[in-house]
Scaffold this motif. Structure first.
Motif, PDB file in Angstrom:
ATOM      1  N   PHE A  14       0.956  -1.221   0.053  1.00 39.04           N
ATOM      2  CA  PHE A  14       0.042   0.001  -0.050  1.00 39.04           C
ATOM      3  C   PHE A  14       0.847   1.315   0.238  1.00 39.04           C
ATOM      4  N   PHE A  15       1.953   1.281   0.867  1.00 35.83           N
ATOM      5  CA  PHE A  15       2.499   2.505   1.146  1.00 35.83           C
ATOM      6  C   PHE A  15       3.358   2.875  -0.364  1.00 35.83           C
ATOM      7  N   ARG A  16       3.879   1.752  -0.867  1.00 42.54           N
ATOM      8  CA  ARG A  16       4.469   1.902  -2.493  1.00 42.54           C
ATOM      9  C   ARG A  16       3.487   2.407  -3.355  1.00 42.54           C
ATOM     10  N   LYS A  17       2.427   2.538  -3.133  1.00 40.10           N
ATOM     11  CA  LYS A  17       1.287   3.087  -4.051  1.00 40.10           C
ATOM     12  C   LYS A  17       1.046   4.559  -3.919  1.00 40.10           C
ATOM     13  N   CYS A  18       1.874   5.278  -2.808  1.00 36.88           N
ATOM     14  CA  CYS A  18       1.775   6.594  -2.813  1.00 36.88           C
ATOM     15  C   CYS A  18       2.523   6.972  -3.916  1.00 36.88           C
ATOM     16  N   SER A  19       1.984   8.175  -4.508  1.00 33.56           N
ATOM     17  CA  SER A  19       2.282   8.795  -5.692  1.00 33.56           C
ATOM     18  C   SER A  19       3.285   9.935  -5.562  1.00 33.56           C
TER      19      SER A  19
ATOM     20  N   GLY B 349      -0.773   2.140  -9.671  1.00 31.66           N
ATOM     21  CA  GLY B 349       0.061   2.200  -8.442  1.00 31.66           C
ATOM     22  C   GLY B 349       1.370   3.027  -8.379  1.00 31.66           C
ATOM     23  N   GLY B 350       1.025   4.365  -7.900  1.00 35.27           N
ATOM     24  CA  GLY B 350       2.413   5.119  -7.356  1.00 35.27           C
ATOM     25  C   GLY B 350       3.055   6.011  -8.393  1.00 35.27           C
ATOM     26  N   GLY B 351       3.261   5.264  -9.377  1.00 32.86           N
ATOM     27  CA  GLY B 351       4.440   5.888 -10.441  1.00 32.86           C
ATOM     28  C   GLY B 351       3.384   6.486 -11.462  1.00 32.86           C
ATOM     29  N   ILE B 352       3.905   7.623 -12.104  1.00 33.83           N
ATOM     30  CA  ILE B 352       3.546   8.512 -13.165  1.00 33.83           C
ATOM     31  C   ILE B 352       4.599   9.291 -13.862  1.00 33.83           C
ATOM     32  N   ALA B 353       4.538   9.061 -15.206  1.00 33.95           N
ATOM     33  CA  ALA B 353       5.392   9.831 -16.103  1.00 33.95           C
ATOM     34  C   ALA B 353       4.524  10.221 -17.312  1.00 33.95           C
ATOM     35  N   TRP B 354       5.194  11.173 -18.219  1.00 34.32           N
ATOM     36  CA  TRP B 354       4.487  11.288 -19.286  1.00 34.32           C
ATOM     37  C   TRP B 354       5.444  11.961 -20.350  1.00 34.32           C
ATOM     38  N   PRO B 355       5.096  11.836 -21.635  1.00 38.75           N
ATOM     39  CA  PRO B 355       5.512  12.753 -22.692  1.00 38.75           C
ATOM     40  C   PRO B 355       4.344  13.903 -22.666  1.00 38.75           C
TER      41      PRO B 355
END
Ligand SMILES: Cc1cc2nc3c(=O)[nH]c(=O)nc-3n(C[C@H](O)[C@H](O)[C@H](O)COP(=O)(O)OP(=O)(O)OC[C@H]3O[C@@H](n4cnc5c(N)ncnc54)[C@H](O)[C@@H]3O)c2cc1C
Ligand code: SF4
Ligand code: SF4
Lengths: 425, 479
Positions: A14-19, B349-355
């Motif tokens: 869950f905490f690794r889902k923090c963005s 889940g947690g990560g995002i990036a983009w062009p």
């Protein structure tokens, strides 16, 4: 007995889902009008991102789990302890977060503490002192166990049976005895057949749980639950938000210990009486505001999570399906004739912590006091507010300290004291 | 005293309290990565100055020690731009959070770097003013967004947030303070950067590599009394782009945006799922603001007329009826849903990036088709082509952006997303688009294709302003 605690690795799903969006750093609502307010006492005090909100806790959990910092280095240990143990665990950040991490934030922070305790990087020195006291004397204040119910002597003889048992808790028993006395007085005035646990009332375990301990609070829990279940009480009433959370939720959640009696905070007890028309209150002329204790408000929110992925996907947070006690204490307060009620800017889910929670009052007194001062100043900002009312002896203590430190005219009182004043004999 | 201790002590003296400095790995770790796939890199120190004077001293120290300095406000840039490439001093500016002035007569505000979108929105709204709120996190800095050509809810009508800049106070990398725009001539006059030479351009879009902006003047328009949210859908981007191009010529919409089906889902599906048959691939909205009923009526009439006329020519564009709730989200900015990344990351889940790019609208279709191929066919794990297009004021160009969520704790999937994003950036740059707030890997791709004269000038300017190369080194990929 087995327990239901999960380890840091488990929480990492869950905490690794923090963005890292940082929304947990302040309380913002679009409105209109848009409102914005500080929400994280720890971050507001230390300012570094390593201290701000649940985002910081996600960083720290990863650092611990993946050995991103050298936790064998004493200096690093000290810094890690400070970052993890100076959080009031108030849950202000949790209210803001919208991702699947949200439901777990409070339990996870406490698990981080447990992890550090196991590594010898916790508890703090101050926590260690009061923990030893709880283990020895069943209270964190270093007072003798035998004097726990001394306050009752001024009120009536010790009675340990009845329909209802009043679980006084350590703070009301030893430090805020006026709250214990008011509770006793209210129960008597309402004609309740009530008793206390006497020498069998042990600390509920909250101060130990909050600091990441597991086995010691379990012993306290087992003792209290055994006694309460063996003595046929129908209702357990407490005037302490901290005890309430532990009794109403955590004994069962962590150790499967079911209390046979219904657990009520005095605010709930009073609201029930009110609904039955049994609460006859007289005039108390005062302009007041209300401070939500975290343990009674946010911490009592119930989160619906789709653990097996039947509705959305595995582990997805769906909603808060049962909110904490926000309206109940307000309803009681507003029912007192003569009370002029004014809401503070930060309230309910977005209430600002009193600053005393999570062991901070003992371990980081400056953080606790500065936080409480902010809250008192917020009340001062409301026109002509004379009293800040809250249903928690620990909040009363810390907010009262801040009011005195500021030389403020805002008096901090417990809800039960006002009700006692308003109840006709 | 060793170097580490000496720098720590000096930094503490500069900011007046050890509380505002750290060289602890625990604190530095928290500044070592962001929401993107960028590998963590720790700074050696974190410092939180309160005044431009303190920043001057920090920069002088950094020059003497030849130590990198990375300006930071909230770290939400989606590009790893605050992750220190070479360690050094991370300068967290959140303590500089004062709204210095809101001038309602001349309609400008002067803010410090730590002023958040949420804080500014609250104060402006009280007075009946607004700004180009991005759909980003409420905690992010207004200043950092504006100096990096941020895109907000008024970009169709007033242009990018950098177009709102009316003046600047900057601490140069070598420690001198300078003013740009009208306050350069009279300190309390923040009305416009023109007619002076646009020296503010030396500090805009430069990713913290040319100085630290310590005050920013921005234009603040009033909140109009009337608003209509027009919503529309088209079967494909060709038709959608034609509608947006046609309607944008009137400059009636504050925001004119369309999103692909995958982006319209809350959250973006991860991994890729097929669009349901019959659902339009593109939906869009425009916010039409007006000061009188008549003005609004006219705008709505034109909106409807453009749709009707195009329909007659066989374009699939249609006006749609959507629930009030989802319409609200178009004006309720800064956005809680988007800012909290609920719509982007909750499933991924947690990560995002983009062009995230500025691209002429007549290339949107070609690029989008290539992106779809990369994301849904070439990727090891197919990803949602969650694309947004927004028309800016000026000519027919705008945002073409592919928001890409991924799980942070599954390295293979993170690598898959990173590969897709990089490939998407390459085809985009080849087609004439330019990534904004570019991460280092995009910057390299930009520079490879850039005019040599342009690269030379950037290098010369950088050397002139920052002779020791201390400011956020590596980010532009030129030094
Ligand atoms: C979910 C989401 C949605 C987003 N949507 C949008 C959007 O719609 N429009 C948009 O424009 N952006 C958007 N963004 C990007 C981001 O929110 C903005 O770029 C934001 O303004 C960055 O602010 P920050 O405080 O996080 O800056 P940071 O990330 O801390 O800094 C950004 C850059 O500015 C530099 N910098 C910071 N302060 C200074 C200073 N004082 N002087 C010089 N350099 C400085 C830093 O070194 C870095 O290079 C979005 C981000 C997220 C996470
Ligand atoms: S904890 Fe939640 S609100 Fe905070 S940064 Fe992480 S995802 Fe955002
Ligand atoms: S629990 Fe409270 S003090 Fe701790 S990080 Fe969250 S908001 Fe801050």
């Amino acid at each position: 007995m087995a327990d239901n605690f999960k380890d840091l690795k488990w929480y990492s799903q869950f905490f690794r889902k923090c963005s890292k969006c940082g929304t947990c750093k302040s309380a913002y609502s679009y409105g209109p009008p848009p409102t914005n307010a500080s929400i994280c006492p720890q971050g507001d005090y230390f300012k570094l991102d390593s201290y701000y909100g649940s985002r910081a806790k996600s960083f720290l959990g990863q650092a611990i789990l993946e050995n991103r910092v050298d936790l064998t280095d004493p200096a690093v240990q000290e810094d890690m302890q400070k970052a993890v143990f100076s959080c009031t665990v108030c849950g202000g950040c949790q209210t803001q977060c919208q991702l699947d991490y949200k439901p777990w934030i409070i339990d996870y922070i406490e698990e981080m503490r447990h992890n550090l305790v196991n590594r010898g990087i916790g508890p703090t020195k101050a926590e260690k002192i009061y923990q030893d006291k709880v283990i020895k004397d069943h209270n964190p204040y270093g007072e003798t166990h035998s004097s726990r119910f001394n306050w009752l002597k001024d009120v009536r003889d010790l009675k340990t049976d009845g329909n209802t048992v009043y679980f006084a808790g350590c703070t009301a028993s030893y430090r805020r005895t006026e709250i214990a006395k008011s509770t006793a007085s209210v129960l008597t005035k309402l004609g309740e057949d009530w008793g206390v646990m006497g020498e069998n009332e042990y600390c509920c375990g909250s101060p130990l749980l909050r600091a990441g301990l597991r086995e010691e609070p379990q012993k306290l829990a087992e003792h209290n639950v055994d006694y309460l279940n063996d003595h046929g009480f129908k209702t357990i009433v407490t005037a302490c938000a901290g005890c309430y959370k532990v009794l109403a939720k955590e004994y069962e959640k962590w150790w499967g210990l079911k209390l046979k009696a219904k657990v009520l905070h005095t605010a709930e007890y009073l609201e029930e009486k009110m609904k039955k028309g049994e609460l006859k209150l007289s005039n108390v002329p005062a302009t007041v505001t209300y401070h939500d204790p975290c343990h009674m408000g946010r911490h009592m929110n119930h989160y619906e999570v789709d653990m097996d992925g039947k509705k959305q996907w595995k582990g997805s947070y769906i909603q808060i399906d049962k909110p904490g006690l926000y309206e109940t204490p307000r309803n009681v307060l507003k029912a007192i004739p003569g009370i002029q009620f004014k809401e503070m800017y930060r309230n309910r889910d977005n209430s600002y912590c009193c600053g005393a929670g999570g062991g901070i009052k003992a371990s980081y007194p400056d953080v606790a006091l500065e936080t409480a001062k902010t809250r008192i100043k917020e009340a001062e900002g409301l026109d002509s507010v004379q009293k800040m009312v809250t249903p928690c002896p620990f909040c009363v203590t810390n907010l009262g300290d801040a009011s005195r430190a500021l030389g403020s005219k805002v008096e901090v009182v417990d809800l039960i004291q006002l009700v006692d004043q308003a109840l006709k004999k | 005293m060793d170097k580490k201790e000496r720098i720590y002590k000096t930094l503490s003296q500069i900011v007046g309290d050890e509380k505002w400095v750290s060289n602890s790995p625990v604190d530095c770790w928290a500044y070592s990565y962001d929401m993107t796939y960028k590998r963590p890199q720790m700074p050696n120190y974190v410092v939180l100055p309160k005044t431009p004077e303190e920043i001057q001293s920090i920069l002088r120290l950094a020059n003497a020690e030849k130590m990198p300095v990375v300006p930071f406000t909230a770290g939400t840039n989606i590009g790893g731009l605050c992750v220190p490439e070479q360690g050094g001093i991370l300068m967290d500016l959140k303590r500089m959070d004062e709204i210095i002035e809101i001038n309602e007569e001349v309609r400008f505000a002067v803010i410090e770097p730590g002023v958040s979108q949420a804080q500014f929105a609250q104060e402006l709204f009280k007075r009946g003013y607004r700004f180009g709120w991005p759909v980003g996190p409420p905690s992010a800095s207004v200043l950092a967004c504006a100096i990096h050509h941020g895109i907000g809810g008024m970009s169709g009508r007033y242009g990018l947030n950098s177009n709102h800049i009316t003046g600047m106070e900057v601490v140069r990398p070598t420690g001198e303070i300078l003013m740009c725009g009208s306050p350069a001539i009279r300190r309390d006059s923040w009305q416009s950067c023109m007619p002076l030479p646009r020296f503010d351009g030396l500090f805009t879009g430069t990713l913290g590599t040319t100085g630290v902006v310590t005050k920013l003047g921005v234009f603040i328009p009033p909140v109009p009394d009337y608003v209509h949210i027009g919503t529309f859908a088209a079967e494909n981007l060709t038709d959608m782009e034609m509608f947006m191009r046609t309607f944008s010529k009137y400059e009636y919409a504050d925001d004119l945006t369309a999103i692909s089906w995958w982006l319209s889902q809350v959250p973006i599906p991860y991994p890729y799922v097929e669009k349901p048959k019959g659902a339009p691939e593109w939906t869009g909205y425009c916010t039409l603001y007006a000061f009188t009923e008549k003005e609004l009526e006219n705008k709505v009439d034109v909106f409807n007329k453009v749709i009707k006329d195009l329909g007659k020519k066989g374009n699939t564009i249609k006006a749609t009826d959507v629930p009030e709730e989802s319409k609200k989200g178009r004006t309720q900015l800064p956005s809680q849903i988007v800012g909290s990344t609920k719509n982007y990351c909750k499933m991924g889940g947690g990560g995002i990036a983009w062009p995230g790019t500025f691209t002429p609208s007549n290339r949107w279709v070609a690029v989008y088709n290539l992106w779809k191929e990369i994301y849904t066919k070439k990727a090891k794990i197919a990803l949602s082509p969650s694309t947004r297009v927004t028309m800016y004021r000026g000519c027919h160009y705008g945002m073409l952006r592919l928001m890409t969520p991924f799980p942070r704790d599954r390295p293979e999937e993170e690598a898959n997303a990173a590969w897709c994003i990089r490939e998407a950036a390459k085809v985009l740059i080849d087609a004439g688009g330019i990534p904004y707030k570019p991460p280092t890997d995009f910057a390299r791709e930009i520079n490879k294709r850039a005019d040599p004269g342009w690269i030379d000038l950037i290098c010369d300017i950088k050397d002139m302003l920052d002779p020791n190369g201390i400011m956020n080194p590596g980010k532009w990929g030129v030094r």
